[in-house]
Design a protein around this motif. Structure first.
Motif, PDB file in Angstrom:
ATOM      1  N   PHE A  40      -8.547   3.217   2.418  1.00 51.64           N
ATOM      2  CA  PHE A  40      -7.334   3.479   3.194  1.00 51.64           C
ATOM      3  C   PHE A  40      -6.304   2.376   2.959  1.00 51.64           C
ATOM      4  CE2 PHE A  40      -5.118   2.105   7.070  1.00 51.64           C
ATOM      5  CZ  PHE A  40      -4.192   3.138   7.177  1.00 51.64           C
ATOM      6  N   LEU A  41      -6.730   1.120   3.007  1.00 51.29           N
ATOM      7  CA  LEU A  41      -5.799   0.005   2.820  1.00 51.29           C
ATOM      8  C   LEU A  41      -5.228  -0.022   1.404  1.00 51.29           C
ATOM      9  CD1 LEU A  41      -7.671  -2.763   4.824  1.00 51.29           C
ATOM     10  CD2 LEU A  41      -5.553  -1.584   5.484  1.00 51.29           C
ATOM     11  N   ILE A  42      -6.057   0.236   0.414  1.00 53.14           N
ATOM     12  CA  ILE A  42      -5.582   0.282  -0.972  1.00 53.14           C
ATOM     13  C   ILE A  42      -4.572   1.417  -1.145  1.00 53.14           C
ATOM     14  CG2 ILE A  42      -6.282   0.799  -3.349  1.00 53.14           C
ATOM     15  CD1 ILE A  42      -8.887  -0.799  -2.663  1.00 53.14           C
ATOM     16  N   ASN A  43      -4.888   2.590  -0.617  1.00 51.75           N
ATOM     17  CA  ASN A  43      -3.968   3.721  -0.710  1.00 51.75           C
ATOM     18  C   ASN A  43      -2.665   3.450   0.046  1.00 51.75           C
ATOM     19  OD1 ASN A  43      -5.731   5.159  -2.302  1.00 51.75           O
ATOM     20  ND2 ASN A  43      -6.565   6.339  -0.603  1.00 51.75           N
ATOM     21  N   ALA A  45      -1.258   0.494   0.490  1.00 51.57           N
ATOM     22  CA  ALA A  45      -0.481  -0.434  -0.337  1.00 51.57           C
ATOM     23  C   ALA A  45       0.208   0.313  -1.475  1.00 51.57           C
ATOM     24  CB  ALA A  45      -1.387  -1.532  -0.889  1.00 51.57           C
ATOM     25  N   TYR A  46      -0.484   1.264  -2.071  1.00 54.25           N
ATOM     26  CA  TYR A  46       0.103   2.075  -3.131  1.00 54.25           C
ATOM     27  C   TYR A  46       1.317   2.847  -2.606  1.00 54.25           C
ATOM     28  CZ  TYR A  46       0.663   5.742  -6.612  1.00 54.25           C
ATOM     29  OH  TYR A  46       1.190   6.599  -7.528  1.00 54.25           O
ATOM     30  N   GLU A  47       1.166   3.500  -1.466  1.00 52.59           N
ATOM     31  CA  GLU A  47       2.267   4.250  -0.866  1.00 52.59           C
ATOM     32  C   GLU A  47       3.452   3.345  -0.556  1.00 52.59           C
ATOM     33  OE1 GLU A  47       2.764   7.532  -0.377  1.00 52.59           O
ATOM     34  OE2 GLU A  47       0.894   7.877  -1.453  1.00 52.59           O
ATOM     35  N   MET A  48       3.177   2.131  -0.095  1.00 50.56           N
ATOM     36  CA  MET A  48       4.249   1.177   0.195  1.00 50.56           C
ATOM     37  C   MET A  48       4.999   0.796  -1.075  1.00 50.56           C
ATOM     38  SD  MET A  48       2.442  -1.343   2.914  1.00 50.56           S
ATOM     39  CE  MET A  48       1.793  -0.725   4.456  1.00 50.56           C
ATOM     40  N   ASP A  49       4.262   0.559  -2.148  1.00 51.12           N
ATOM     41  CA  ASP A  49       4.890   0.177  -3.419  1.00 51.12           C
ATOM     42  C   ASP A  49       5.663   1.324  -4.049  1.00 51.12           C
ATOM     43  OD1 ASP A  49       4.038  -2.445  -3.397  1.00 51.12           O
ATOM     44  OD2 ASP A  49       2.286  -2.071  -4.660  1.00 51.12           O
ATOM     45  N   VAL A  50       5.053   2.467  -4.123  1.00 52.26           N
ATOM     46  CA  VAL A  50       5.631   3.585  -4.864  1.00 52.26           C
ATOM     47  C   VAL A  50       6.691   4.336  -4.051  1.00 52.26           C
ATOM     48  CG1 VAL A  50       5.097   5.822  -5.922  1.00 52.26           C
ATOM     49  CG2 VAL A  50       3.609   3.855  -6.316  1.00 52.26           C
ATOM     50  N   ASN A  51       6.419   4.561  -2.774  1.00 53.04           N
ATOM     51  CA  ASN A  51       7.307   5.397  -1.953  1.00 53.04           C
ATOM     52  C   ASN A  51       8.065   4.628  -0.884  1.00 53.04           C
ATOM     53  OD1 ASN A  51       6.591   7.830  -3.294  1.00 53.04           O
ATOM     54  ND2 ASN A  51       4.648   7.787  -2.190  1.00 53.04           N
ATOM     55  N   ASP A  52       7.971   3.289  -0.907  1.00 54.86           N
ATOM     56  CA  ASP A  52       8.688   2.429   0.047  1.00 54.86           C
ATOM     57  C   ASP A  52       8.423   2.839   1.496  1.00 54.86           C
ATOM     58  OD1 ASP A  52      10.294   0.184   0.462  1.00 54.86           O
ATOM     59  OD2 ASP A  52      12.107   1.398   0.660  1.00 54.86           O
ATOM     60  N   HIS A  55       5.157   2.162   7.221  1.00 59.79           N
ATOM     61  CA  HIS A  55       3.820   1.933   7.776  1.00 59.79           C
ATOM     62  C   HIS A  55       2.968   3.191   7.605  1.00 59.79           C
ATOM     63  CE1 HIS A  55       5.747   3.927  11.212  1.00 59.79           C
ATOM     64  NE2 HIS A  55       4.518   4.250  11.612  1.00 59.79           N
ATOM     65  N   VAL A  56       1.654   2.988   7.673  1.00 61.35           N
ATOM     66  CA  VAL A  56       0.702   4.091   7.525  1.00 61.35           C
ATOM     67  C   VAL A  56      -0.376   3.928   8.593  1.00 61.35           C
ATOM     68  CG1 VAL A  56      -0.893   5.248   5.955  1.00 61.35           C
ATOM     69  CG2 VAL A  56       1.110   4.073   5.023  1.00 61.35           C
ATOM     70  N   HIS A  57      -0.697   5.033   9.284  1.00 60.49           N
ATOM     71  CA  HIS A  57      -1.736   5.036  10.315  1.00 60.49           C
ATOM     72  C   HIS A  57      -3.034   5.600   9.748  1.00 60.49           C
ATOM     73  CE1 HIS A  57       0.580   4.351  14.100  1.00 60.49           C
ATOM     74  NE2 HIS A  57       1.589   4.737  13.317  1.00 60.49           N
ATOM     75  N   LEU A  58      -4.130   4.921  10.030  1.00 64.14           N
ATOM     76  CA  LEU A  58      -5.445   5.449   9.676  1.00 64.14           C
ATOM     77  C   LEU A  58      -5.682   6.799  10.342  1.00 64.14           C
ATOM     78  CD1 LEU A  58      -8.240   5.032   8.334  1.00 64.14           C
ATOM     79  CD2 LEU A  58      -8.948   3.871  10.438  1.00 64.14           C
ATOM     80  N   GLN A  59      -5.250   6.951  11.590  1.00 64.77           N
ATOM     81  CA  GLN A  59      -5.478   8.205  12.322  1.00 64.77           C
ATOM     82  C   GLN A  59      -4.883   9.414  11.603  1.00 64.77           C
ATOM     83  OE1 GLN A  59      -3.743   7.877  16.214  1.00 64.77           O
ATOM     84  NE2 GLN A  59      -1.648   7.963  15.453  1.00 64.77           N
ATOM     85  N   ASP A  60      -3.853   9.198  10.788  1.00 66.48           N
ATOM     86  CA  ASP A  60      -3.248  10.301  10.039  1.00 66.48           C
ATOM     87  C   ASP A  60      -4.041  10.645   8.784  1.00 66.48           C
ATOM     88  OD1 ASP A  60      -1.221  10.341  11.935  1.00 66.48           O
ATOM     89  OD2 ASP A  60       0.106   9.058  10.753  1.00 66.48           O
ATOM     90  N   ALA A  75      -1.255  -0.047   8.759  1.00 60.93           N
ATOM     91  CA  ALA A  75      -0.829  -0.934   7.678  1.00 60.93           C
ATOM     92  C   ALA A  75       0.697  -0.942   7.699  1.00 60.93           C
ATOM     93  CB  ALA A  75      -1.357  -0.436   6.341  1.00 60.93           C
ATOM     94  N   ILE A  76       1.294  -2.126   7.852  1.00 58.89           N
ATOM     95  CA  ILE A  76       2.744  -2.251   7.990  1.00 58.89           C
ATOM     96  C   ILE A  76       3.311  -2.967   6.769  1.00 58.89           C
ATOM     97  CG2 ILE A  76       4.624  -3.175   9.400  1.00 58.89           C
ATOM     98  CD1 ILE A  76       2.671  -3.091  11.790  1.00 58.89           C
ATOM     99  N   ASN A  77       4.331  -2.387   6.181  1.00 63.86           N
ATOM    100  CA  ASN A  77       4.987  -2.941   5.003  1.00 63.86           C
ATOM    101  C   ASN A  77       5.910  -4.086   5.429  1.00 63.86           C
ATOM    102  OD1 ASN A  77       6.452  -3.479   2.691  1.00 63.86           O
ATOM    103  ND2 ASN A  77       6.864  -1.337   2.215  1.00 63.86           N
TER     104      ASN A  77
END
Length: 86
Positions: A40-43, A45-52, A55-60, A75-77
């Motif tokens: 989840f954390l690796i994914n 970070a990828y979303e933050m880099d590629v799609n700016d 933040h991303v919630h584990l619950q989602d 995870a907060i950018n």
């Protein structure tokens, strides 16, 4: 391991919505759950880099998420959110 840059971890007490800066965290789970959290954390970070993404919630990311059985991880950018910066 790569050197860590600026890293802050915040959390809330059960039943509270007030965020607190934490000195450490402990994760109590089976190895497979800890691996899934790592993915989840690796994914995230990828979303933050590629799609700016801000933040991303584990619950989602979990089909069976429930507050009775799980804790949400957010995870907060740091590049996008000024709230937690000094």
């Amino acid at each position: 391991m790569t050197e860590l840059g600026d890293l802050k971890i915040f959390g809330t007490l059960e039943g509270s919505d007030k965020s607190q800066k934490l000195d450490e965290i402990s994760i109590l789970a089976r190895a497979e759950v800890i691996r899934a959290l790592g993915v989840f954390l690796i994914n995230s970070a990828y979303e933050m880099d590629v799609n700016d993404i801000e933040h991303v919630h584990l619950q989602d990311s979990i089909a069976n998420f429930s507050y009775e059985n799980h804790v949400d991880v957010i995870a907060i950018n740091q590049e996008r959110v000024k709230l937690f910066r000094k």
